[in-house]
Every structure is written in structure tokens, then in C-alpha cells.
Enzyme design. Sequence first.
Site, PDB file in Angstrom:
ATOM      1  N   TYR A  25      28.795  13.368 -14.040  1.00  0.00           N
ATOM      2  CA  TYR A  25      29.185  13.078 -12.660  1.00  0.00           C
ATOM      3  C   TYR A  25      28.402  13.873 -11.613  1.00  0.00           C
ATOM      4  O   TYR A  25      28.608  13.669 -10.419  1.00  0.00           O
ATOM      5  CB  TYR A  25      30.693  13.323 -12.489  1.00  0.00           C
ATOM      6  CG  TYR A  25      31.530  12.414 -13.354  1.00  0.00           C
ATOM      7  CD1 TYR A  25      31.601  11.056 -13.086  1.00  0.00           C
ATOM      8  CD2 TYR A  25      32.219  12.903 -14.462  1.00  0.00           C
ATOM      9  CE1 TYR A  25      32.343  10.200 -13.888  1.00  0.00           C
ATOM     10  CE2 TYR A  25      32.978  12.056 -15.270  1.00  0.00           C
ATOM     11  CZ  TYR A  25      33.034  10.713 -14.973  1.00  0.00           C
ATOM     12  OH  TYR A  25      33.768   9.865 -15.764  1.00  0.00           O
ATOM     13  N   HIS A 102      31.176   3.181  -8.228  1.00  0.00           N
ATOM     14  CA  HIS A 102      31.310   4.064  -9.383  1.00  0.00           C
ATOM     15  C   HIS A 102      30.095   4.980  -9.413  1.00  0.00           C
ATOM     16  O   HIS A 102      28.952   4.513  -9.254  1.00  0.00           O
ATOM     17  CB  HIS A 102      31.390   3.272 -10.691  1.00  0.00           C
ATOM     18  CG  HIS A 102      32.602   2.406 -10.743  1.00  0.00           C
ATOM     19  ND1 HIS A 102      33.848   2.907 -11.001  1.00  0.00           N
ATOM     20  CD2 HIS A 102      32.765   1.080 -10.511  1.00  0.00           C
ATOM     21  CE1 HIS A 102      34.732   1.928 -10.948  1.00  0.00           C
ATOM     22  NE2 HIS A 102      34.097   0.805 -10.643  1.00  0.00           N
TER      23      HIS A 102
HETATM   24  O1  CA2 Z   1      31.760   6.510 -12.480  1.00  0.00           O
HETATM   25  C1  CA2 Z   1      32.791   6.543 -11.805  1.00  0.00           C
HETATM   26  O2  CA2 Z   1      32.804   6.799 -10.611  1.00  0.00           O
HETATM   27  C2  CA2 Z   1      34.138   6.311 -12.481  1.00  0.00           C
HETATM   28  O3  CA2 Z   1      34.949   5.549 -11.590  1.00  0.00           O
HETATM   29  C3  CA2 Z   1      34.733   7.671 -12.727  1.00  0.00           C
HETATM   30  C4  CA2 Z   1      36.065   7.622 -13.499  1.00  0.00           C
HETATM   31  C5  CA2 Z   1      35.937   6.780 -14.758  1.00  0.00           C
HETATM   32  O4  CA2 Z   1      37.224   6.622 -15.337  1.00  0.00           O
HETATM   33  C6  CA2 Z   1      35.347   5.414 -14.467  1.00  0.00           C
HETATM   34  O5  CA2 Z   1      35.195   4.715 -15.697  1.00  0.00           O
HETATM   35  C7  CA2 Z   1      34.002   5.525 -13.779  1.00  0.00           C
HETATM   36  C8  CA2 Z   1      36.503   9.018 -13.886  1.00  0.00           C
HETATM   37  C9  CA2 Z   1      36.778   9.896 -12.713  1.00  0.00           C
HETATM   38  C10 CA2 Z   1      36.988  11.277 -13.218  1.00  0.00           C
HETATM   39  O6  CA2 Z   1      36.125  12.127 -12.532  1.00  0.00           O
HETATM   40  C11 CA2 Z   1      35.816  13.325 -13.081  1.00  0.00           C
HETATM   41  C12 CA2 Z   1      34.895  14.075 -12.400  1.00  0.00           C
HETATM   42  C13 CA2 Z   1      34.505  15.274 -12.876  1.00  0.00           C
HETATM   43  C14 CA2 Z   1      35.058  15.769 -14.045  1.00  0.00           C
HETATM   44  C15 CA2 Z   1      35.989  15.035 -14.720  1.00  0.00           C
HETATM   45  C16 CA2 Z   1      36.389  13.817 -14.241  1.00  0.00           C
END
Ligand code: CA2
Length: 154
Positions: A25, A102
Site C-alpha cells: 500500500y 483502489h
Molecule cells: O487497493 C485498495 O485500495 C483496496 O481497496 C484496499 C483494501 C483491500 O481489501 C481491497 O481489496 C483493495 C484493504 C484496505 C486495508 O488497508 C491497509 C493499509 C495498510 C495496512 C493494512 C491495511
Amino acid sequence: MTPPLIAVLNGPNLNLLGTREPEKYGHATLDDVEALCAETAEDLGLAIDFRQTNGEGELVTWVQECRGRAAGIIINPAGYTTTSIALLDALLAVGLPVIEVHITNIHRREEFRHHSYVSKAATGVIAGLGVQGYALALQAMAGLVAPEDPDDAE
Ligand code: CA2
């Protein structure tokens, strides 16, 4: 003239951005993303209301509250992307342009991340371009909410 208001809504766990899994991320925090959106919006003549919640009901309520208040919605539904018919119904009901963002390319990831209910209500989808996707969504939204130029009318 007051600038059109764009709601930038973020779903569950996005408050962890920049603190965990940077290989997926990136290093930007959610505060950094808000700053990027605020700066981009100002350049585009837009105002933003930037929010994050871990709650599905709260996200649905925020979408409903956009009616009569916002000109468009940019949403990263995170984990609710693949599960929430309630969020889809709210986005369809509000009748505003919606851009789904996303950070990662969900189509390169696990199969269960590929299907999005939210996409059924989205004018467009941006995935895999990191947090820059939010700035790109605002650029696209500026075009979607711009008043029509009367000279362009047939
Ligand atoms: O890629 C994306 O923006 C997502 O929406 C992020 C979601 C995931 O479930 C989607 O499939 C794709 C996850 C968000 C969690 O974000 C975090 C950020 C940093 C550390 C842990 C989780």
C-alpha cells in the site's frame, strides 16, 4: 461561486495506510492522502469532504447524506468492495457520479478481490496506481461535475 463538493470516502482499515504492509500500500498515510486530495481539489476548483470509517453502516449513511449536498463521490470501499450490497444500493440511490478507487490493482491480487459490487454504481474505476489514484479520480470528477458550456450545446 461556491466550489462543487466532492465526498472522498474511505472504508475499513485504510486508517492503517503507511503504518503496515508498505510493500502493498506504500508509505503514504491517510493524512498524506487527504493532503494530496485537498491540494489537487483546490487546483481544480473543487472542495472535498474527506472521511474514513471502519463501519459499513456509517459508510452507507455518509453516502446517503451526499444527496443534495455533494456533486460527486470518490470512494475506496476497501474490504466492503466485494461484500456490500447495502453500499451498492446507497450509491445507486444517491444518483451522483461515483469514482471507485483502489490503491492496488485488485485484478492482480487474490481472486476474491476481483469482483466489486461498487463497480455496478461507478462511473469509472481506478486501480493499481497507488495513492495517486485519488488525485486522478479528482481530475476525472472535475470533468464530470463541470457545468456544461452553452457554446457546446447543439
Ligand atoms: O487497493 C485498495 O485500495 C483496496 O481497496 C484496499 C483494501 C483491500 O481489501 C481491497 O481489496 C483493495 C484493504 C484496505 C486495508 O488497508 C491497509 C493499509 C495498510 C495496512 C493494512 C491495511
